[in-house]
Design an enzyme around this catalytic site. Sequence first.
Site, PDB file in Angstrom:
ATOM      1  N   SER A 128       0.827  -1.201   0.000  1.00 38.68           N
ATOM      2  CA  SER A 128       0.000   0.000   0.000  1.00 38.68           C
ATOM      3  C   SER A 128       0.863   1.253   0.000  1.00 38.68           C
ATOM      4  O   SER A 128       1.963   1.260   0.573  1.00 38.68           O
ATOM      5  CB  SER A 128      -0.904   0.001   1.238  1.00 38.68           C
ATOM      6  OG  SER A 128      -1.525   1.245   1.437  1.00 38.68           O
ATOM      7  N   TYR A 153      -2.478  -0.265  10.013  1.00 41.10           N
ATOM      8  CA  TYR A 153      -2.628  -0.857   8.687  1.00 41.10           C
ATOM      9  C   TYR A 153      -1.340  -0.704   7.886  1.00 41.10           C
ATOM     10  O   TYR A 153      -0.821  -1.674   7.316  1.00 41.10           O
ATOM     11  CB  TYR A 153      -3.792  -0.207   7.946  1.00 41.10           C
ATOM     12  CG  TYR A 153      -3.833  -0.558   6.478  1.00 41.10           C
ATOM     13  CD1 TYR A 153      -4.169  -1.847   6.067  1.00 41.10           C
ATOM     14  CD2 TYR A 153      -3.527   0.387   5.497  1.00 41.10           C
ATOM     15  CE1 TYR A 153      -4.193  -2.181   4.718  1.00 41.10           C
ATOM     16  CE2 TYR A 153      -3.562   0.070   4.155  1.00 41.10           C
ATOM     17  CZ  TYR A 153      -3.889  -1.216   3.767  1.00 41.10           C
ATOM     18  OH  TYR A 153      -3.905  -1.552   2.437  1.00 41.10           O
TER      19      TYR A 153
END
Length: 321
Positions: A128, A153
Site C-alpha cells: 500500500s 494498517y
Amino acid sequence: MRIIVTGAAGFIGSHAVKALLQAGHSVLGIDNMNEYYDSRLKSDRLASIGDNKDFRFEKTDITDHRKIAELFSNYAPERVLHLAAQAGVRYSMESPFSYIESNLKGHLSILEAVRNTPSVKHLVYASSSSVYGNDTIAPFSENDRADKPISLYAATKRADELLSESYSSLYKINQTGLRFFTVYGPWGRPDMAYWIFTKAILESNPIKVFNGGNLERDFTYIDDVVDVLVKIVEDIPKNNQNRIYNIGGSRPRPLRDFIEEIALACGKPAICQYYPMQPGDVYRTYADLTKISKDYNYEARVGIEIGIHSFVDWYRGYYKI
C-alpha cells in the site's frame, strides 16, 4: 497457466480474476467473505465473473495455513496473486487484532504455502502507498525508507514487505510487492471516500471533509491497475528477488477537485462539513512511476474526469438509482 488469487471476491481481486481468465489462464480464487462490509457485494462480484470452466472458488481464510497448504498442494499453481488482507486505515484503530491476524499471519501462511509448492515461480502481493507515511518527499519512490508508518494498517503492509524480503533471501522465492495508490472504480469498496461521497451526495446528505479539504491523493483507476497486474503476474523476476513497485496515477489531485467531480457526475451539489485531520491519515500521496514504467511500460491513462463518472454510472446501476 494455473494461478491462485487470494481476495478473489474483493475489489481488485475480482477484476484481476476476470482479466487473468480473459488472458487464457486458469484461476483458483480464495476469499473468506468476511463481514468487514456487506458480503453481498462480494458475492455479486463473484457472480459478475460468470460461469467459466477455468475458474474455481474456495471460501477459505488465508490464516488457516493447513487448509491453504492443502489447496496449494492440490492445485499446484504456477503463479500466486495475493490480494487478501484486512483493509482500511481507520478501522485498524478499532479492530487492531484483525489486522495482525489477516495481514501478518495471513501473509506468512501464503509465504509458507509458496515455499512448499515447487510449481510456484512467482508470488505477487499487495502492499500500500500508506507505508510512506507523512515524512516522505514527493513523489514517493520505492527507494525511500518508508519506516515511519502512521497507522497500524500501514505498519502491517510494510511488515509484509519485510517478511517477503526474508523469504526471498532464505528460500530464493521470486516475489513482487505492489504499493497501490488509492485505487477506485466500479465494484469498489464501500469504506472508501469516493463511495461514501457518492452515496451521500445522491441521498442529499452532508459529507465529512477532513483537514479542511487540504489533502491530495494520487487516484488510480482500476483498469490501469489490472492491465499491468496481468503483465507482472505472468512475468518471472530475475535473481530470486523481492521487487517493490508503485502503482499509481502520478497525478495527485486535491480532495476538493475529487468531490467536485463526484458532484458533477451525480448531478447534485455536495454538502460539505469540515473537520480536523483524522489520526492515521496522510496529507498527500504521489507515486513515482519511473520503475514500473521502465520495466512494464506502465502508464496511467484514466483520469478522474473519466474514472469518477464510470464509477457513479456503475453505482447508479448497481443500486438501481
